[in-house]
Design an enzyme around this catalytic site. Sequence first.
Site, PDB file in Angstrom:
ATOM      1  CG  PHE A 227       2.050   4.108  30.905  1.00  0.00           C
ATOM      2  CD1 PHE A 227       1.292   4.656  32.328  1.00  0.00           C
ATOM      3  CD2 PHE A 227       2.786   3.445  30.937  1.00  0.00           C
ATOM      4  CE1 PHE A 227       1.298   4.010  32.849  1.00  0.00           C
ATOM      5  CE2 PHE A 227       3.938   3.220  31.796  1.00  0.00           C
ATOM      6  CZ  PHE A 227       2.799   3.272  33.034  1.00  0.00           C
ATOM      7  CG  ASP A 248      -4.533   3.443  30.318  1.00  0.00           C
ATOM      8  OD1 ASP A 248      -4.304   4.330  29.736  1.00  0.00           O
ATOM      9  OD2 ASP A 248      -5.287   3.806  31.492  1.00  0.00           O
ATOM     10  CB  SER A 249      -4.729   1.812  35.243  1.00  0.00           C
ATOM     11  OG  SER A 249      -4.550   3.531  35.207  1.00  0.00           O
ATOM     12  CB  ALA A 280       1.229  -0.400  33.683  1.00  0.00           C
ATOM     13  CG  ASP A 300       3.472   8.455  26.435  1.00  0.00           C
ATOM     14  OD1 ASP A 300       3.851   9.316  27.120  1.00  0.00           O
ATOM     15  OD2 ASP A 300       2.602   8.641  25.507  1.00  0.00           O
ATOM     16  CB  CYS A 340       5.015  14.087  29.218  1.00  0.00           C
ATOM     17  SG  CYS A 340       4.053  13.293  30.347  1.00  0.00           S
TER      18      CYS A 340
HETATM   19  N1  SAH Z   1      -0.066   6.733  25.060  1.00  0.00           N
HETATM   20  C1  SAH Z   1      -1.163   7.661  24.943  1.00  0.00           C
HETATM   21  C2  SAH Z   1      -1.101   8.952  26.432  1.00  0.00           C
HETATM   22  C3  SAH Z   1      -0.651   8.093  27.673  1.00  0.00           C
HETATM   23  S1  SAH Z   1      -1.224   9.562  28.724  1.00  0.00           S
HETATM   24  C4  SAH Z   1      -1.150   8.339  23.845  1.00  0.00           C
HETATM   25  O1  SAH Z   1      -0.756   8.293  23.523  1.00  0.00           O
HETATM   26  O2  SAH Z   1      -2.821   8.964  23.845  1.00  0.00           O
HETATM   27  C5  SAH Z   1      -0.652   8.159  30.329  1.00  0.00           C
HETATM   28  C6  SAH Z   1      -1.538   7.670  29.987  1.00  0.00           C
HETATM   29  O3  SAH Z   1      -2.162   6.396  31.347  1.00  0.00           O
HETATM   30  C7  SAH Z   1      -3.350   7.631  30.900  1.00  0.00           C
HETATM   31  O4  SAH Z   1      -3.980   7.291  29.969  1.00  0.00           O
HETATM   32  C8  SAH Z   1      -3.629   6.882  31.963  1.00  0.00           C
HETATM   33  O5  SAH Z   1      -5.085   6.413  32.299  1.00  0.00           O
HETATM   34  C9  SAH Z   1      -2.338   5.885  32.737  1.00  0.00           C
HETATM   35  N2  SAH Z   1      -2.393   5.854  33.229  1.00  0.00           N
HETATM   36  C10 SAH Z   1      -1.886   6.300  35.050  1.00  0.00           C
HETATM   37  N3  SAH Z   1      -1.416   5.281  35.700  1.00  0.00           N
HETATM   38  C11 SAH Z   1      -1.131   3.944  35.519  1.00  0.00           C
HETATM   39  C12 SAH Z   1      -0.766   2.560  35.924  1.00  0.00           C
HETATM   40  N4  SAH Z   1       0.158   2.791  36.801  1.00  0.00           N
HETATM   41  N5  SAH Z   1      -1.005   1.557  34.840  1.00  0.00           N
HETATM   42  C13 SAH Z   1      -1.339   1.532  33.494  1.00  0.00           C
HETATM   43  N6  SAH Z   1      -1.844   3.154  33.274  1.00  0.00           N
HETATM   44  C14 SAH Z   1      -1.438   4.481  33.873  1.00  0.00           C
END
Ligand code: SAH
Length: 397
Positions: A227, A248-249, A280, A300, A340
């Site tokens: 993420f 990330d997705s 993820a 995260d 969060c």
């Molecule tokens: N770690 C990052 C913030 C993450 S926010 C930082 O510090 O800036 C959450 C992220 O998860 C988003 O970018 C979103 O695109 C991604 N996301 C949401 N669901 C997901 C999934 N199933 N698989 C991969 N990424 C995902």
Amino acid sequence: MTGSIPVITVNQRGAARLRGGHVWVYRSDLAAEAPPGALVHVRDERRKRLGSALYSSSSQIAIRLLSSEEITEEALPGLLRARIAGAIEFRRQTARDTDSYRVMFSEADLLPGLIVDKYNDVLAMQALTQAFDRDELRQVVLDSLSEHFPDASVLERVDAHIRKLEELPARDSQLLRGERSSTIFTLNGVRFHFDGLSGQKTGAFLDQRENYAAAARYAHGEALDVFTYQGGFALHLARACQSVTAVDSSRPALEVAEQNEQLNRAQHSCGEIEWTEANAFDLLKDYATAGRQYGTIVLDPPAFAKTRRTVSTALRGYKELNLRALKMLRPGGILVTCSCSFHVSEAEFLEMLGAAAGDAGRRLRILEKHGAAQDHPVLLNVPETAYLKCVICQAES
Ligand code: SAH
């Protein structure tokens, strides 16, 4: 003196909440209505004064208390200016060595409904309620920002969903002061693009600023940042690790992450980063099955629990992620795991993590536990202001 200011009576539950130091009263706990965004005076059922609040005619949070005094409409700008000055002063004392931080954080700064983030020389303001959408209040905020940050541009970031919930007319994000809507900002010496107005908006999770630095202190070996969004953790890990796989997705988020990597590569030597577009959950399963091993893993995810009712489902999601990650940690490896979701308490999160460690057959030592960075203050009486959990732990060797 009350003048023409509407008086709202709240029931016992609402009054108890305010007396306990919270600032919200839900619609179900009040009798009367007031105009959208109005300054109101709040009384209990015995007509005792509870203070002044900003009213929303559409939100379930009908009242956000501003002051325990009954103030007049004329006194409101002065009160806001003082609160804004206080919020800025607090950051000047606490947010050192960074050009970017949250300048005002709504309830946590007793400015309920107003958020302002500073990205180097660009300020991004969000008005989240009917009250802060009122022209006079916006003007007070803008004038204060110009006074305290004379060289910064100011833009408004609009969340269409929130405007709909507050029954406000649709509006686009826009530049309000100055000429810049994009810039480059620095967190812990790592550089990032910010663009507040382009279709591909950028920005950062400023609440993780101190946690990025903490994670980088322990990070080693090959790292996996799950993420990653625009590379917040990954770019910090790359300074300490041989290589980083960042997942990330969202393709657009990864494109910005790659641009951020370019910004930093010019200045610093760092490990290779492989930006990987994937779900993820699927990726962790595949990597674990393939027997991959990492020295450092960051998790995260977005908030899994948006309401209290979804907490148990959320905890199952967190457990699955953490279990898979723990299975892939090398002996002595570092897990940085975050949530969060306000509705998942720190105790529930730690219990989940302990259960995942048990299932993975690993013993975990907690190295550090953090919330959001200090520029996202926590108001103890308003538990919603404490939402972020970031636990750094080490698997036994
Ligand atoms: N770690 C990052 C913030 C993450 S926010 C930082 O510090 O800036 C959450 C992220 O998860 C988003 O970018 C979103 O695109 C991604 N996301 C949401 N669901 C997901 C999934 N199933 N698989 C991969 N990424 C995902």
